[in-house]
Design an enzyme around this catalytic site. Structure first.
Site, PDB file in Angstrom:
ATOM      1  CB  SER A  10      -0.935  -0.003   1.212  1.00 58.78           C
ATOM      2  OG  SER A  10      -1.660   1.211   1.294  1.00 58.78           O
ATOM      3  NE  ARG A  21       9.309 -11.737   0.403  1.00 59.34           N
ATOM      4  CZ  ARG A  21       8.366 -12.338  -0.295  1.00 59.34           C
ATOM      5  NH1 ARG A  21       8.639 -13.413  -1.019  1.00 59.34           N
ATOM      6  NH2 ARG A  21       7.123 -11.888  -0.279  1.00 59.34           N
ATOM      7  CB  SER A  37       7.819 -10.030  -4.105  1.00 60.70           C
ATOM      8  OG  SER A  37       6.718  -9.156  -3.976  1.00 60.70           O
ATOM      9  CE1 TYR A  63       5.934 -11.534   8.046  1.00 58.99           C
ATOM     10  CE2 TYR A  63       4.901  -9.987   6.538  1.00 58.99           C
ATOM     11  CZ  TYR A  63       4.862 -11.161   7.264  1.00 58.99           C
ATOM     12  OH  TYR A  63       3.744 -11.962   7.199  1.00 58.99           O
ATOM     13  CG  HIS A  80       4.369   2.584  12.464  1.00 58.99           C
ATOM     14  ND1 HIS A  80       3.988   3.512  13.407  1.00 58.99           N
ATOM     15  CD2 HIS A  80       3.997   1.370  12.961  1.00 58.99           C
ATOM     16  CE1 HIS A  80       3.395   2.885  14.420  1.00 58.99           C
ATOM     17  NE2 HIS A  80       3.400   1.592  14.177  1.00 58.99           N
ATOM     18  N   GLY A  99      -1.911   4.184   1.352  1.00 57.29           N
ATOM     19  CA  GLY A  99      -1.076   4.440   0.194  1.00 57.29           C
ATOM     20  C   GLY A  99      -1.831   4.849  -1.052  1.00 57.29           C
ATOM     21  CD  GLU A 108     -28.148   7.676   9.452  1.00 57.16           C
ATOM     22  OE1 GLU A 108     -27.954   8.547  10.323  1.00 57.16           O
ATOM     23  OE2 GLU A 108     -29.264   7.222   9.178  1.00 57.16           O
TER      24      GLU A 108
END
Length: 351
Positions: free
Chosen positions: A28, A49, A52, A86, A109, A135, A232
């Site tokens: 993201s 990787r 991936s 990770y 973060h 993201g 709502e």
């Protein structure tokens, strides 16, 4: 004391001239950072990787893709955007052994730095640029000529250029169009986790679920209950974003306001439980519980994902949303209602 906020004129993109930025992960946040920086003229490489599923996707976007180790070897700035659980292993295996002398390490973060799962040596600048939005919104707002606000921090500044690099990165991301608020890794981590657990996710989600159950168990139609306690909610949150709690209250009826003022559902006992949760965040108990579970293969996390993806409201919501022509993407949402866990897993794999 007023917060320190930086805007577009405070960042200098030339600080990144001649520097290579490695984006580690292409989920993201990863895709947004890589594409926004690339479109701002920054030299970007994506580290993934080789197996991936994101490798081909990143290449299709015209990005240079290498293994994490190879991307790090040539990078002057390394932004780690893999999932929290990770990051430490990726850092130990692929980043730390391959970092150039003095290369800057960046995060969106503060979790791994704050709790000590990653401990860079003192010669590496360490900074944070943390968007206050997912993201895909970071990318969408950049493409529209706007930006998503960020919080920024510098944890290590051995050369004295940490803030210049941080603000240059934030500008390349498009964030200074909206504003960057100065914070610390400690403050960002602890307030972010608290907000998620006690208001945004653990608060609102469970409040909605409980309200839905109370109404349906009392015999009211699930569709009516869904509208009243969930649908709502967006309207109210939008009003809060526009003008705070006062605008949200002012925009509703006197009856609704009076009910708000006299409601006893959220009271001092709720605040005490929040304080308990904050203490667990501050002393590292929550982080340890999460990371220990992840290290064991995430059995508790997976069980909770499965449990909460099948709450009663999740059986009604997708079907109801799919009925309305104004709800774009509702059909796709309904088709995926039973694959929540799979979607989460795929998002993590992308990193």
């Amino acid at each position: 004391m007023a917060a320190q906020i930086w805007y577009e004129g405070d960042g200098d993109l030339s600080v990144l001239n001649g520097k290579k930025v490695a984006i580690i992960g292409y989920g993201s946040q990863g895709h947004a950072h890589a594409l926004n920086l690339r479109d701002s003229g920054v030299d970007v490489v994506v580290g993934l990787r080789p197996t991936s599923k994101s490798v081909e996707f990143a290449k299709e976007q015209g990005l240079e893709v290498k293994s994490v180790a190879d991307a790090v070897k040539e990078a002057d700035v390394i932004m780690i955007l893999a999932p929290d659980q990770y990051q430490a292993q990726i850092y130990k295996n692929d980043i730390e052994p391959n970092m150039k002398e003095g290369a800057a390490l960046a995060f969106a973060h503060g979790f791994n730095i704050h709790y000590g799962y990653i401990k860079p040596t003192e010669d590496h600048p360490v900074f944070m640029v943390a968007p206050k939005g997912p993201g895909h919104i970071v990318r969408r707002e950049y493409a529209a000529g706007r930006g998503v606000p960020v919080v920024v921090a510098v944890e290590q500044d051995p050369r004295g250029d940490g803030w210049a690099i941080t603000l240059a990165y934030a500008k390349a991301l498009g964030a200074l169009r909206a504003g960057a608020i100065k914070t610390t890794f400690t403050e960002e981590t602890e307030t972010d986790l608290f907000g998620e657990q006690d208001v945004l996710m653990g608060g609102v989600n469970h409040l909605v679920e409980c309200g839905f159950e109370v109404l349906t168990e009392a015999g009211y139609q699930p569709e009516i209950a869904y509208f009243e306690v969930c649908h709502e909610l967006k309207m109210l949150v939008d009003l809060m974003n526009e003008g705070g709690l006062n605008k949200a209250r002012w925009s509703c009826s006197d009856t609704a306001q009076y009910g708000d003022f006299v409601s006893k559902v959220v009271d001092e006992s709720t605040k005490e439980r929040m304080k308990f949760q904050l203490k667990r965040i501050q002393d590292g108990s929550f982080a340890k519980e999460f990371m220990d579970d992840q290290a064991a293969g995430a059995p508790r996390f997976k069980a909770l994902q499965e449990k909460y993806s099948h709450e009663k409201i999740e059986e009604v919501g997708p079907k109801l949303r799919a009925m309305f022509s104004w709800n774009k993407g509702a059909a796709a949402d309904a088709d995926e209602t039973d694959s929540f866990t799979g979607k989460i897993a795929r998002a993590q794999v992308q990193g």
